[in-house]
Design an enzyme around this catalytic site. Sequence first.
Site, PDB file in Angstrom:
ATOM      1  N   ARG A   8       0.844  -1.186   0.000  1.00  0.00           N
ATOM      2  CA  ARG A   8       0.000   0.000   0.000  1.00  0.00           C
ATOM      3  C   ARG A   8       0.884   1.242   0.000  1.00  0.00           C
ATOM      4  O   ARG A   8       2.043   1.203   0.420  1.00  0.00           O
ATOM      5  CB  ARG A   8      -0.919   0.003   1.231  1.00  0.00           C
ATOM      6  CG  ARG A   8      -1.813  -1.236   1.333  1.00  0.00           C
ATOM      7  CD  ARG A   8      -2.620  -1.196   2.620  1.00  0.00           C
ATOM      8  NE  ARG A   8      -3.481  -2.373   2.753  1.00  0.00           N
ATOM      9  CZ  ARG A   8      -3.161  -3.472   3.402  1.00  0.00           C
ATOM     10  NH1 ARG A   8      -1.958  -3.562   3.969  1.00  0.00           N
ATOM     11  NH2 ARG A   8      -4.006  -4.492   3.486  1.00  0.00           N
TER      12      ARG A   8
ATOM     13  N   LYS B 146      -1.654  -2.121   8.070  1.00  0.00           N
ATOM     14  CA  LYS B 146      -2.844  -1.648   8.762  1.00  0.00           C
ATOM     15  C   LYS B 146      -2.915  -2.209  10.178  1.00  0.00           C
ATOM     16  O   LYS B 146      -2.412  -3.297  10.449  1.00  0.00           O
ATOM     17  CB  LYS B 146      -4.094  -2.078   7.991  1.00  0.00           C
ATOM     18  CG  LYS B 146      -4.353  -1.273   6.724  1.00  0.00           C
ATOM     19  CD  LYS B 146      -5.685  -1.688   6.125  1.00  0.00           C
ATOM     20  CE  LYS B 146      -6.051  -0.806   4.938  1.00  0.00           C
ATOM     21  NZ  LYS B 146      -7.372  -1.193   4.367  1.00  0.00           N
TER      22      LYS B 146
ATOM     23  N   HIS C 267      -3.087   1.927  -5.429  1.00  0.00           N
ATOM     24  CA  HIS C 267      -3.793   0.654  -5.265  1.00  0.00           C
ATOM     25  C   HIS C 267      -4.035  -0.045  -6.601  1.00  0.00           C
ATOM     26  O   HIS C 267      -4.311  -1.251  -6.626  1.00  0.00           O
ATOM     27  CB  HIS C 267      -5.131   0.887  -4.553  1.00  0.00           C
ATOM     28  CG  HIS C 267      -5.296   0.048  -3.322  1.00  0.00           C
ATOM     29  ND1 HIS C 267      -4.494   0.177  -2.211  1.00  0.00           N
ATOM     30  CD2 HIS C 267      -6.162  -0.960  -3.028  1.00  0.00           C
ATOM     31  CE1 HIS C 267      -4.863  -0.696  -1.289  1.00  0.00           C
ATOM     32  NE2 HIS C 267      -5.863  -1.402  -1.765  1.00  0.00           N
TER      33      HIS C 267
ATOM     34  N   ARG D 273      -1.565  -2.754  -6.838  1.00  0.00           N
ATOM     35  CA  ARG D 273      -1.894  -3.846  -5.914  1.00  0.00           C
ATOM     36  C   ARG D 273      -2.969  -4.743  -6.526  1.00  0.00           C
ATOM     37  O   ARG D 273      -2.862  -5.976  -6.497  1.00  0.00           O
ATOM     38  CB  ARG D 273      -2.368  -3.250  -4.589  1.00  0.00           C
ATOM     39  CG  ARG D 273      -2.675  -4.262  -3.487  1.00  0.00           C
ATOM     40  CD  ARG D 273      -3.021  -3.504  -2.212  1.00  0.00           C
ATOM     41  NE  ARG D 273      -3.527  -4.358  -1.148  1.00  0.00           N
ATOM     42  CZ  ARG D 273      -2.780  -4.976  -0.249  1.00  0.00           C
ATOM     43  NH1 ARG D 273      -1.462  -4.863  -0.312  1.00  0.00           N
ATOM     44  NH2 ARG D 273      -3.324  -5.722   0.689  1.00  0.00           N
TER      45      ARG D 273
ATOM     46  N   HIS E 226      -3.918  -9.961   3.691  1.00  0.00           N
ATOM     47  CA  HIS E 226      -5.304  -9.779   4.108  1.00  0.00           C
ATOM     48  C   HIS E 226      -5.554 -10.517   5.417  1.00  0.00           C
ATOM     49  O   HIS E 226      -5.238 -11.701   5.527  1.00  0.00           O
ATOM     50  CB  HIS E 226      -6.263 -10.302   3.039  1.00  0.00           C
ATOM     51  CG  HIS E 226      -6.316  -9.424   1.817  1.00  0.00           C
ATOM     52  ND1 HIS E 226      -6.739  -9.868   0.586  1.00  0.00           N
ATOM     53  CD2 HIS E 226      -5.996  -8.104   1.651  1.00  0.00           C
ATOM     54  CE1 HIS E 226      -6.682  -8.878  -0.294  1.00  0.00           C
ATOM     55  NE2 HIS E 226      -6.233  -7.807   0.327  1.00  0.00           N
TER      56      HIS E 226
ATOM     57  N   TYR F 156     -11.330 -10.836  -6.086  1.00  0.00           N
ATOM     58  CA  TYR F 156     -10.506 -11.187  -7.245  1.00  0.00           C
ATOM     59  C   TYR F 156     -11.014 -12.436  -7.944  1.00  0.00           C
ATOM     60  O   TYR F 156     -10.616 -12.723  -9.080  1.00  0.00           O
ATOM     61  CB  TYR F 156      -9.052 -11.371  -6.806  1.00  0.00           C
ATOM     62  CG  TYR F 156      -8.464 -10.096  -6.268  1.00  0.00           C
ATOM     63  CD1 TYR F 156      -8.216  -9.017  -7.105  1.00  0.00           C
ATOM     64  CD2 TYR F 156      -8.192  -9.950  -4.908  1.00  0.00           C
ATOM     65  CE1 TYR F 156      -7.697  -7.827  -6.607  1.00  0.00           C
ATOM     66  CE2 TYR F 156      -7.671  -8.774  -4.405  1.00  0.00           C
ATOM     67  CZ  TYR F 156      -7.436  -7.721  -5.269  1.00  0.00           C
ATOM     68  OH  TYR F 156      -6.938  -6.548  -4.771  1.00  0.00           O
TER      69      TYR F 156
END
Length: 433
Positions: free
Chosen positions: A284, A308, A379, A382, A405, A414
Amino acid sequence: MRLGIILWSPIAGEFARVTRRQTMSERNGVGGAWATSSCAGPLSIHIEGFATFLGRQGYALSTVKTKLQLLVALSGWLQRRKMLVTDLDEERLGLFLARHRRRGTRRGDERTGWQLLLCLRGLGCIPTPPETIDDTALGQVERDFARFLYSERGLKPATVENYQRTVRRFLMHRFRREEPRLDELRLHDIHRFILERVRHVRRSYAKLMVTALRSFLRFLHQRGAITVDLAAAVPAVANWRLSHLPLSLTSDQVERLLTCCDRSTLTGQRDFAILLFLSRLGLRAGEVVAMTLDDFDWQAGEFVVHGKGDRAERLPLPRDVGSALVHYLRYARPPCQTRRVFVRIRAPRCGFSGSAAICDVVRRALARAGFDPAFKGAHLLRHSLATNMLRKGASLDEIGQLLRHVQTDTTQIYAKVDIRALRGIAQPWPGGM
């Protein structure tokens, strides 16, 4: 490895020199060059210190000379008014700059003044100004709400700041410049604010705005400022999960994006390394900004990603990414004091201020390559990495592992780009063709 990542294994000693480089001022003697400059007044003893301060930020000698001229003028202004260095603050600097402009100001004088204050405070010559407190009724409401978010919700400062911004807009929209009378809030006030704001923001931001309003209304209800729990009646913003396809570039387009970097320039070498981190590892933008020299284990060929939720995770360093990073650190990264990996090429030489700078790198690269996708942020790369991995046979678990994730559901979007697999489970159209 199952993901096909080839580790970079450089010799650790090659990079010890990167962290021991001298600053620009130490190499070129910027401070000493100006120690004898003529300067009268209380700031005369600080001319060398300020020159050194500017030199460490990477300013050229000609720029340092121009900025020191402002210090000389300010020092004379203070002397004529019989002021000391300790009398200098933002207010008096503003008075000086206002008078200085009448005589013809140069571009950047105001910034130079703020840099001088920062330098003098770093030397302990002038006190740090007390924190400005908004003592209005609106300011008191914001401070109480912030304490609630920190102590009872445990939110991070960036989230609290976003919530406060939304609440301030809402209260200003409802009460204008009058004192907020919270007991007069009604549901139609909230609906009117939301309907007006959603016309100007993305749906994802609108959802965050509604979340902030609900949190604020619950806070008011718990504190007894309103008698009705209005939060329960705040409408949701329609933004269904998995309702869109992730925008992406093909593998060939990503390679073209990389080859269009002008690697004969320092900026091009830095941007090339940034784009490799985004396209090969799916980082990110904020993770690239936060990267420091201390995050890399060169002998193991790994580095730490600060993601994150304050999570720190180790990732392998691919060979091409490692090579580009080494080249940037040895030949393109300017001498500076920050430990950030990626810094501004031009002065002041410091780390990027936020994710927007990384997104700008991607936008410029897209323009050079002649691409015009609907979404041009960091992004995009990504999403492109995940999409191209899926098309080459990687599983959703492997993609989620690389993208880090926390929940497997996050990777499900996806699956929608795997058209070949979707054809196998698609039901025939009723009635045939």
